[in-house]
Enzyme design. Structure first.
Site, short mmCIF file in Angstrom:
data_model
loop_
_atom_site.label_atom_id
_atom_site.label_comp_id
_atom_site.label_asym_id
_atom_site.label_seq_id
_atom_site.Cartn_x
_atom_site.Cartn_y
_atom_site.Cartn_z
N PHE A 150 -18.17 45.45 -34.53
CA PHE A 150 -17.42 45.52 -33.30
C PHE A 150 -16.97 43.88 -33.02
O PHE A 150 -17.82 43.05 -32.72
CB PHE A 150 -18.03 46.06 -32.00
N THR A 192 -22.36 41.19 -34.91
CA THR A 192 -23.40 42.06 -35.36
C THR A 192 -22.87 42.88 -36.59
O THR A 192 -21.83 43.38 -36.53
CB THR A 192 -24.06 43.08 -34.40
N ARG A 195 -60.34 43.57 -25.29
CA ARG A 195 -60.52 41.99 -24.84
C ARG A 195 -61.34 42.15 -23.83
O ARG A 195 -61.16 42.61 -22.67
CB ARG A 195 -59.19 41.43 -24.65
N GLY A 247 -54.00 33.26 -26.12
CA GLY A 247 -53.55 32.65 -27.09
C GLY A 247 -53.04 33.46 -28.50
O GLY A 247 -52.28 33.26 -29.26
N GLU A 300 -23.11 42.07 -25.29
CA GLU A 300 -22.54 43.27 -24.67
C GLU A 300 -22.29 42.93 -23.21
O GLU A 300 -22.31 44.06 -22.34
CB GLU A 300 -23.01 44.54 -25.26
N1 CAA Z 1 -12.47 50.71 -18.21
C1 CAA Z 1 -11.14 50.70 -18.27
N2 CAA Z 1 -10.42 49.40 -18.12
C2 CAA Z 1 -10.99 48.33 -17.55
C3 CAA Z 1 -12.48 48.27 -17.56
C4 CAA Z 1 -13.24 49.61 -17.84
N3 CAA Z 1 -14.51 49.42 -17.93
N4 CAA Z 1 -12.73 47.20 -17.21
C5 CAA Z 1 -11.62 46.45 -16.93
N5 CAA Z 1 -10.66 47.32 -17.36
C6 CAA Z 1 -9.14 46.88 -17.17
C7 CAA Z 1 -8.85 46.75 -15.78
O1 CAA Z 1 -8.21 48.03 -14.95
C8 CAA Z 1 -7.38 45.80 -16.00
O2 CAA Z 1 -6.51 46.74 -16.25
P1 CAA Z 1 -5.17 46.73 -15.46
O3 CAA Z 1 -4.51 45.30 -15.10
O4 CAA Z 1 -4.45 47.57 -16.08
O5 CAA Z 1 -5.57 47.24 -13.98
C9 CAA Z 1 -7.98 45.00 -17.36
O6 CAA Z 1 -8.91 45.87 -17.90
C10 CAA Z 1 -8.48 43.75 -17.14
O7 CAA Z 1 -9.59 43.68 -16.36
P2 CAA Z 1 -10.07 42.82 -15.31
O8 CAA Z 1 -8.90 42.31 -14.18
O9 CAA Z 1 -11.30 43.19 -14.52
O10 CAA Z 1 -10.35 41.45 -16.19
P3 CAA Z 1 -11.35 40.10 -16.02
O11 CAA Z 1 -10.85 39.26 -17.02
O12 CAA Z 1 -11.40 39.80 -14.57
O13 CAA Z 1 -12.98 40.87 -16.35
C11 CAA Z 1 -14.60 41.73 -17.56
C12 CAA Z 1 -13.15 41.77 -17.38
C13 CAA Z 1 -15.57 42.84 -17.01
C14 CAA Z 1 -15.44 40.23 -17.20
C15 CAA Z 1 -14.55 41.65 -19.25
O14 CAA Z 1 -13.77 40.53 -19.83
C16 CAA Z 1 -15.95 41.97 -19.85
O15 CAA Z 1 -16.46 42.83 -19.72
N6 CAA Z 1 -16.65 40.77 -20.27
C17 CAA Z 1 -17.53 40.64 -21.12
C18 CAA Z 1 -17.27 40.90 -22.59
C19 CAA Z 1 -18.60 41.62 -23.46
O16 CAA Z 1 -19.33 42.44 -22.71
N7 CAA Z 1 -18.57 40.92 -24.50
C20 CAA Z 1 -19.42 41.56 -25.56
C21 CAA Z 1 -19.26 41.31 -26.87
S1 CAA Z 1 -19.30 42.83 -28.00
C22 CAA Z 1 -20.98 42.43 -28.42
O17 CAA Z 1 -21.76 41.92 -28.02
C23 CAA Z 1 -21.35 43.68 -29.44
C24 CAA Z 1 -22.37 43.04 -30.43
O18 CAA Z 1 -22.21 42.93 -31.50
C25 CAA Z 1 -23.88 43.23 -30.02
#
Ligand code: CAA
Length: 379
Positions: free
Chosen positions: A123, A158, A268, A340, A363
């Site tokens: 992803f 990942t 222990r 330890g 995530e």
């Molecule tokens: N479901 C549907 N839509 C969603 C949503 C959800 N859960 N969360 C946000 N949205 C939508 C909002 O409604 C908005 O859309 P509209 O303008 O149409 O209403 C749009 O998405 C933007 O949302 P925000 O205005 O809330 O955006 P933001 O920038 O303020 O914040 C955030 C968003 C929640 C911080 C988001 O950026 C986030 O989750 N960040 C973390 C990213 C993350 O988790 N990365 C992990 C990487 S993947 C990984 O780690 C995998 C691996 O390999 C292990």
């Protein structure tokens, strides 16, 4: 309310526990030390159905519910969190994302192989300058008529070098901000993809984490997931379920450490008695047991809401936040209880402590989970 598991759930839990103890425990320290990807173990996990647990049986999956997935994730994570992150990404990000939002052709082409572990997926959302701030995608996917042209770099991926397909989130129309983002299924053997070296990490060392560079990579139009501009929502919806996976991984890391402590504290001796007879230790164990129970209930509640089509964004963030924070605390205390011995590899708890750290980061960091929860409760 009913807090008992069905006989199917108990069977899945028991099967995962047995598998983890029989097949994952041996060699786990060496794999961690040498960053050895658990190729044989992942193959077995695919054959046993752990990589596509919730996928519809018509696509070769297990057709199980999210509760089953949480139970299996906990058991696998108790023993090897590197294997469980591969399992989590494949199940709840890649398979679920394609099954929920993909076209019939995409499902038919990719799900049977993903669900049986004949291929694994990755992803690709994070970038060098867009981690928590996921709307700031710099990777571009320019519409060229019958295909898109992808350019940019993804990192902390990942399964980066071992995946056969990548779910890539990229910006198609900068003017439209997050509404101009799309998600694509990109096959790894496409021309123009360069995979970076595997990262040398603090924890989950045998899992494969790389950056991936895309240089004029042509992706057929039919590989876009959903409508034009759906990519950011796709990523957010998919991560809601992913966070249940990582929460249950953190739960497993914590409960694995706790079980090792229970055993050690009864063997222990210090000051003439087993150390669990000292209140300093028994109270630590009592805190661990209570926190693990809370963590498990939060995971199961989020899973239950998902299975019953009840909005689970807040529940999954609560589970992820709580489980990750407690995993870090409990594994740190587990090292302390072992003294330890806890500081050396043979006793496993130092690895669990190192592995716990990433659950507070990937995530969505703990701070991002608080953002999601606070927005949900204050809206
Ligand atoms: N479901 C549907 N839509 C969603 C949503 C959800 N859960 N969360 C946000 N949205 C939508 C909002 O409604 C908005 O859309 P509209 O303008 O149409 O209403 C749009 O998405 C933007 O949302 P925000 O205005 O809330 O955006 P933001 O920038 O303020 O914040 C955030 C968003 C929640 C911080 C988001 O950026 C986030 O989750 N960040 C973390 C990213 C993350 O988790 N990365 C992990 C990487 S993947 C990984 O780690 C995998 C691996 O390999 C292990």
């Amino acid at each position: 309310m009913n807090f008992t598991f069905s006989s199917e759930h108990k069977l899945i839990q028991e099967t995962a526990k047995e598998f983890a103890n029989n097949e994952l425990l041996k060699g786990v320290i060496d794999r961690d030390e040498n960053k050895t990807f658990p190729k044989d173990q992942i193959k077995m996990m695919g054959e046993m159905g752990f990589l596509g647990m919730m996928v519809d049986p018509k696509y070769g999956g297990g057709g199980m519910d999210t509760i089953s997935y949480v139970l299996a994730m906990e058991e696998i994570s108790k023993i090897d969190a590197s294997c469980s992150v591969i399992m989590s990404v494949n199940n709840s990000l890649v398979c679920w994302g394609i099954e929920k939002f993909g076209s019939d052709a995409q499902k038919e082409k990719f799900l049977p192989k993903l669900a049986r572990g004949n291929m694994i997926g990755a992803f690709c959302l994070s970038e060098p300058e867009a981690g928590s701030d996921a709307t700031s995608q710099k990777t571009t996917a320019i519409d060229k008529g019958d295909h898109y042209l992808i350019n940019g770099t993804k990192n902390w991926i990942t399964n980066g070098s071992t995946a056969s397909i990548y779910l890539v989130i990229a910006q198609t129309d900068v003017e439209k901000g997050h509404k101009g983002i799309n998600a694509f299924i990109v096959e790894k053997d496409s021309a123009g993809i360069t995979v970076g070296p595997r990262e040398n990490k603090l924890g989950i060392r045998s899992s494969d984490t790389t950056s991936i560079m895309f240089s004029d990579v042509q992706v057929p139009k039919e590989n876009r997931i959903g409508e034009d501009g759906f990519g950011f929502k796709f990523a957010m919806k998919t991560l809601e379920g992913g966070r249940i996976g990582i929460a249950s991984q953190a739960l497993g890391i914590a409960s694995g450490a706790y079980e090792l402590c229970l055993k050690y504290a009864q063997e222990r001796k210090a000051f003439g008695k087993e150390i669990y007879k000292h209140q300093a230790i028994s109270f630590m164990l009592a805190d661990m047991a209570t926190e693990i129970d809370c963590a498990r209930l939060l995971c199961l509640k989020a899973a239950w809401q998902k299975d019953n089509n009840i909005n689970y964004a807040e529940a999954s963030s609560m589970a992820k936040l709580y489980c990750a924070e407690k995993a870090m605390k409990i594994t740190t205390d587990a090292v302390q209880i072992h003294g330890g011995y806890g500081f050396v590899k043979e006793y496993h708890v130092e690895r669990l402590m190192r592995d716990a750290k990433i659950t507070q980061i990937y995530e969505g960091t703990s701070e991002i989970q608080k953002l999601v929860i606070s927005r949900s409760i204050l809206k």
